[in-house]
Structure formats: C-alpha cells, structure tokens
Design a protein around this motif. Sequence first.
Motif, PDB file in Angstrom:
ATOM      1  N   GLY A   1      53.176  49.041  -2.469  1.00  0.00           N
ATOM      2  CA  GLY A   1      54.595  48.898  -2.201  1.00  0.00           C
ATOM      3  C   GLY A   1      55.157  47.708  -2.944  1.00  0.00           C
ATOM      4  O   GLY A   1      54.446  46.986  -3.630  1.00  0.00           O
ATOM      5  N   MET A   2      56.455  47.498  -2.823  1.00  0.00           N
ATOM      6  CA  MET A   2      57.126  46.408  -3.528  1.00  0.00           C
ATOM      7  C   MET A   2      56.759  46.393  -5.013  1.00  0.00           C
ATOM      8  O   MET A   2      56.438  45.358  -5.590  1.00  0.00           O
ATOM      9  CB  MET A   2      56.793  45.058  -2.891  1.00  0.00           C
ATOM     10  CG  MET A   2      57.471  44.830  -1.559  1.00  0.00           C
ATOM     11  SD  MET A   2      57.285  43.139  -0.993  1.00  0.00           S
ATOM     12  CE  MET A   2      58.297  42.295  -2.191  1.00  0.00           C
TER      13      MET A   2
ATOM     14  N   GLN B   1      64.922  47.871  10.606  1.00  0.00           N
ATOM     15  CA  GLN B   1      66.277  48.359  10.882  1.00  0.00           C
ATOM     16  C   GLN B   1      66.667  49.473   9.917  1.00  0.00           C
ATOM     17  O   GLN B   1      67.277  50.474  10.314  1.00  0.00           O
ATOM     18  CB  GLN B   1      67.279  47.207  10.777  1.00  0.00           C
ATOM     19  CG  GLN B   1      68.701  47.587  11.146  1.00  0.00           C
ATOM     20  CD  GLN B   1      68.863  47.885  12.618  1.00  0.00           C
ATOM     21  OE1 GLN B   1      68.558  47.050  13.462  1.00  0.00           O
ATOM     22  NE2 GLN B   1      69.339  49.084  12.940  1.00  0.00           N
ATOM     23  N   ALA B   2      66.305  49.315   8.648  1.00  0.00           N
ATOM     24  CA  ALA B   2      66.603  50.358   7.664  1.00  0.00           C
ATOM     25  C   ALA B   2      65.896  51.660   8.027  1.00  0.00           C
ATOM     26  O   ALA B   2      66.460  52.753   7.884  1.00  0.00           O
ATOM     27  CB  ALA B   2      66.194  49.893   6.270  1.00  0.00           C
ATOM     28  N   ALA B   3      64.656  51.547   8.502  1.00  0.00           N
ATOM     29  CA  ALA B   3      63.906  52.745   8.884  1.00  0.00           C
ATOM     30  C   ALA B   3      64.513  53.406  10.112  1.00  0.00           C
ATOM     31  O   ALA B   3      64.620  54.639  10.188  1.00  0.00           O
ATOM     32  CB  ALA B   3      62.446  52.369   9.144  1.00  0.00           C
ATOM     33  N   LEU B   4      64.919  52.604  11.090  1.00  0.00           N
ATOM     34  CA  LEU B   4      65.556  53.168  12.281  1.00  0.00           C
ATOM     35  C   LEU B   4      66.868  53.854  11.928  1.00  0.00           C
ATOM     36  O   LEU B   4      67.151  54.965  12.412  1.00  0.00           O
ATOM     37  CB  LEU B   4      65.809  52.061  13.313  1.00  0.00           C
ATOM     38  CG  LEU B   4      66.605  52.485  14.552  1.00  0.00           C
ATOM     39  CD1 LEU B   4      65.864  53.540  15.350  1.00  0.00           C
ATOM     40  CD2 LEU B   4      66.921  51.269  15.427  1.00  0.00           C
TER      41      LEU B   4
ATOM     42  N   ASP C   1      54.405  43.254  12.926  1.00  0.00           N
ATOM     43  CA  ASP C   1      53.746  44.363  13.612  1.00  0.00           C
ATOM     44  C   ASP C   1      54.776  45.410  14.037  1.00  0.00           C
ATOM     45  O   ASP C   1      54.535  46.621  13.946  1.00  0.00           O
ATOM     46  CB  ASP C   1      52.982  43.850  14.836  1.00  0.00           C
ATOM     47  CG  ASP C   1      51.632  43.243  14.491  1.00  0.00           C
ATOM     48  OD1 ASP C   1      51.219  43.319  13.310  1.00  0.00           O
ATOM     49  OD2 ASP C   1      50.987  42.669  15.401  1.00  0.00           O
ATOM     50  N   ALA C   2      55.933  44.955  14.501  1.00  0.00           N
ATOM     51  CA  ALA C   2      56.989  45.894  14.891  1.00  0.00           C
ATOM     52  C   ALA C   2      57.462  46.707  13.693  1.00  0.00           C
ATOM     53  O   ALA C   2      57.695  47.921  13.798  1.00  0.00           O
ATOM     54  CB  ALA C   2      58.156  45.136  15.515  1.00  0.00           C
ATOM     55  N   ALA C   3      57.609  46.065  12.545  1.00  0.00           N
ATOM     56  CA  ALA C   3      58.043  46.781  11.344  1.00  0.00           C
ATOM     57  C   ALA C   3      57.052  47.868  10.971  1.00  0.00           C
ATOM     58  O   ALA C   3      57.449  48.969  10.569  1.00  0.00           O
ATOM     59  CB  ALA C   3      58.230  45.803  10.188  1.00  0.00           C
ATOM     60  N   MET C   4      55.761  47.582  11.125  1.00  0.00           N
ATOM     61  CA  MET C   4      54.767  48.599  10.795  1.00  0.00           C
ATOM     62  C   MET C   4      54.865  49.791  11.757  1.00  0.00           C
ATOM     63  O   MET C   4      54.814  50.952  11.341  1.00  0.00           O
ATOM     64  CB  MET C   4      53.366  47.966  10.868  1.00  0.00           C
ATOM     65  CG  MET C   4      52.269  48.792  10.214  1.00  0.00           C
ATOM     66  SD  MET C   4      52.386  48.822   8.414  1.00  0.00           S
ATOM     67  CE  MET C   4      52.778  50.537   8.104  1.00  0.00           C
ATOM     68  N   ARG C   5      55.043  49.494  13.044  1.00  0.00           N
ATOM     69  CA  ARG C   5      55.169  50.580  14.021  1.00  0.00           C
ATOM     70  C   ARG C   5      56.445  51.385  13.811  1.00  0.00           C
ATOM     71  O   ARG C   5      56.439  52.624  13.841  1.00  0.00           O
ATOM     72  CB  ARG C   5      55.140  50.013  15.446  1.00  0.00           C
ATOM     73  CG  ARG C   5      53.790  49.491  15.896  1.00  0.00           C
ATOM     74  CD  ARG C   5      53.790  49.205  17.391  1.00  0.00           C
ATOM     75  NE  ARG C   5      54.726  48.147  17.744  1.00  0.00           N
ATOM     76  CZ  ARG C   5      54.409  46.852  17.784  1.00  0.00           C
ATOM     77  NH1 ARG C   5      53.190  46.459  17.474  1.00  0.00           N
ATOM     78  NH2 ARG C   5      55.317  45.958  18.131  1.00  0.00           N
TER      79      ARG C   5
ATOM     80  N   ARG D   1      58.714  54.754   1.588  1.00  0.00           N
ATOM     81  CA  ARG D   1      58.701  53.466   0.879  1.00  0.00           C
ATOM     82  C   ARG D   1      58.747  52.313   1.853  1.00  0.00           C
ATOM     83  O   ARG D   1      58.039  51.313   1.693  1.00  0.00           O
ATOM     84  CB  ARG D   1      59.893  53.397  -0.086  1.00  0.00           C
ATOM     85  CG  ARG D   1      60.085  52.022  -0.725  1.00  0.00           C
ATOM     86  CD  ARG D   1      61.127  52.041  -1.818  1.00  0.00           C
ATOM     87  NE  ARG D   1      62.467  52.406  -1.361  1.00  0.00           N
ATOM     88  CZ  ARG D   1      63.349  51.538  -0.867  1.00  0.00           C
ATOM     89  NH1 ARG D   1      63.029  50.265  -0.752  1.00  0.00           N
ATOM     90  NH2 ARG D   1      64.547  51.948  -0.489  1.00  0.00           N
ATOM     91  N   LEU D   2      59.566  52.440   2.889  1.00  0.00           N
ATOM     92  CA  LEU D   2      59.672  51.374   3.882  1.00  0.00           C
ATOM     93  C   LEU D   2      58.350  51.170   4.615  1.00  0.00           C
ATOM     94  O   LEU D   2      57.963  50.033   4.914  1.00  0.00           O
ATOM     95  CB  LEU D   2      60.794  51.700   4.871  1.00  0.00           C
ATOM     96  CG  LEU D   2      62.204  51.743   4.271  1.00  0.00           C
ATOM     97  CD1 LEU D   2      63.200  52.302   5.279  1.00  0.00           C
ATOM     98  CD2 LEU D   2      62.645  50.376   3.790  1.00  0.00           C
ATOM     99  N   MET D   3      57.632  52.247   4.889  1.00  0.00           N
ATOM    100  CA  MET D   3      56.343  52.127   5.557  1.00  0.00           C
ATOM    101  C   MET D   3      55.343  51.402   4.666  1.00  0.00           C
ATOM    102  O   MET D   3      54.588  50.535   5.118  1.00  0.00           O
ATOM    103  CB  MET D   3      55.800  53.492   5.960  1.00  0.00           C
ATOM    104  CG  MET D   3      54.504  53.409   6.774  1.00  0.00           C
ATOM    105  SD  MET D   3      53.891  55.010   7.342  1.00  0.00           S
ATOM    106  CE  MET D   3      53.165  55.632   5.830  1.00  0.00           C
TER     107      MET D   3
END
Length: 390
Positions: free
Chosen positions: A210-211, A262-265, A332-336, A358-360
């Motif tokens: 990623g990135m 937030q982008a994923a949500l 950890d929250a971002a990964m979940r 991509r976000l994951m």
Amino acid sequence: MSDRAPQPVERRLPTEESRQLVALVRDIVSKEIAPRAAEEEEAGVFPREVFTLLSEAGLLGLPYDSALGGGDQPYEVYLQVLEELAAARLTVGLGVSVHSLSCHALAGYGTDEQRAAHLPAMLSGGLLGAYCLSEPASGSDAASLRTRAVRDGNDWVITGTKAWITHGGVADFCTVLARTGVDGPRGITAFLVPGDAEGLNAALPEKKMGMKGSPTAQLNFDGVRVGDDRRIGEEGQGFAIALSALDSGRLGIAACAIGVAQAALDEAVRYATDRRQFGRPIADFQGLRFMLADMATQIEAGRALYLEAARLRDAGQPFSRQAAMAKLFCTDAAMRVTTDAVQVLGGYGYTLDFPVERLMREAKVLQIVEGTNQIQRMVIARHLAGPETR
C-alpha cells in the motif's frame, strides 16, 4: 452507484481561524487530492506538487511558531487537518505527519540561531523532510542503531544506512540520529543533514502493498560531512530527542488512521444505502446495520482518544501514555473498519473499482510505523506497572 457525497465530519474547532483553516483544507482535498488519489496511488506517483501547494497554503508547519514560518496552531487543530488529508489520500496525510516529525528536533532543541537559519524554509519554504531513525538491524530497538558520526575538526562525518525512510530519495532535508559515543541510548546525537549532501544516496524505493505513491527507501550515508552547526542539541541527547518526537508523531499516525477509517466507513454507508438486494437496500438488514454502527463507534472513540491526548500536549502536560494509547487504538480500529468495509461491499470491495481495498492495504502499515502496536502496549504497560524487571 449513487454519486451522493458523504457528510463532512463535524469538527469541534476552538476558533474561527481554525474553522476557516479546515474549510481551506477541504477545498484543497476536493480539488487537488481526492480526484487523482486512486489513479496516482495505483501508478505509484508521488504528488510532490501537492506538498508544494500545502506549503504555499501554510499547511506544512501548522503546530510551529509563526515567527519561524509555522502556523501557530494547537495540536488539536493540526491533527484534525491530518485526518482530513489522510481520508483523501494517506500518502499526503502521512507525508505531512512525517514532515512535521522531521522538524520537531530542530524546533524543540535547536539554538535560536539554528532555528532562524533553517526553520522558515523547512516550515513554509516548499521543502520536504525525512526522519532517519530506523536501520536495517534496528527498528523497534532503536537504541542499538549503528550509523556513526565521527568528529573531524569542526565537522562531523556520518557513515551508515537508514531504512524504511518515508520520502527517502525525495526529501530536501533529513533529521538523522547517529552514534557519537558509547553503545546504547546515551551515545546518540541528532543532526540536520541536507538532502543533497555529498555522499548521501537513496536505494531503490521499497515495493509495498500500500501507499505506493509514497517513496520508502534506504538512505546510505557514505562519509557525509556536516558542520557542527548542524548538530541538534547536546552530544548524547539524540535518543531523548527522538523519543520526544515520536510521542508527537504517534498522534499524527493516530489521526491519519482515523482519516482512513472514516473514508472507509463513508464508502461503506454510501454503498449499503444504494445497493439493493431482495427488493430493498442492504442497509435495511440488521446484520449490516450493526456492522456499520460498530465501525462508526470505533472511529468516534479513536477520534476522542487522539484529541484528548492532543489537548494534554497543548496544555504542556505529559501525554506519552495517551499518545501510545491513541496510536494503538486508532490504528487497530482502522484495520478493523477497513476490513469490515470490504465485507460490506462484498465482491466489489475486493476490486480496484472501489477504494476500500486500497484503504485496507494502507491501514495495515499504520499498525507498524512510529513504533509497532506491540511497542505501544509495552509503553502503556510501563506507565502502569513500571519498567520490566531483568
């Protein structure tokens, strides 16, 4: 698919100036960053022109003194700007965080003469920084670094290799931690090294999951010579300087993680309210509604945690434990959340046609940089129970 845009995050900003600042950031994001993010990330394009634009807009030095080119903004505001940038493109949000980290040593420990000579260009002169602590054999165990700086008259000669350097090969300046004395943390000193110094060479960028638009590379210091006027702080003070910088840097990573989540949500909610199965939107089904609710709750909790740590920092109070907690929880929250977003989109979430895959991939690195989450747990535990017994 619907073209309905997500509702902007409601920010709790302390002043009208900070509210206008976030409005400016959102305008730049919508016009200059978000429209090209997916295409340029897939192609591995580094958006240097975006960083130039951010510098011209005064956004690369927000938490620093305006007399030296900074923005005089509290960390509480700066971190919310990072979140906005990272939600659009992590390469940009994380890049701004790393740049700010690379300015920390000079701003906090440099002499008045050093700050006046270098900080205006670093903070608002279009320059981009790199932070050089990790090495091929010293990541989490940073105190065992081997890059050495040897005094030669009024100069220092730096020799060694730094690894996993964000902006490696494109940075205009580097904050470098090198060994000048005994083994261990007491023998490390900080230096400000020009990016074009003779003997400083970048390896080919790492090939990452990623990135892809953010260059990460080893930097080889082959007898790089810098004057003693580029030594930051006292000899042997470098490790303490590095730890101080990392406390602030971890809050930057936490904010970036919440931006990615937030982008994923937003994408998951947009898809779930538009996608119809069995004659109704899939957002009507309780299992999916509960998943979205859990995702939103993790994001709000993470945002509250990093903002509370920022307020402690702004008040001049200790915040190291809270910074480690914020970095741990938010990443950890971002990964979940990003993993769940892929699940909400089903097969579409696994394709390049939607941003959640991509976000994951990007969320994963946030659990590693600025100290792995295992290191964060060690930091928190030391605050609770004291150092480990040997």
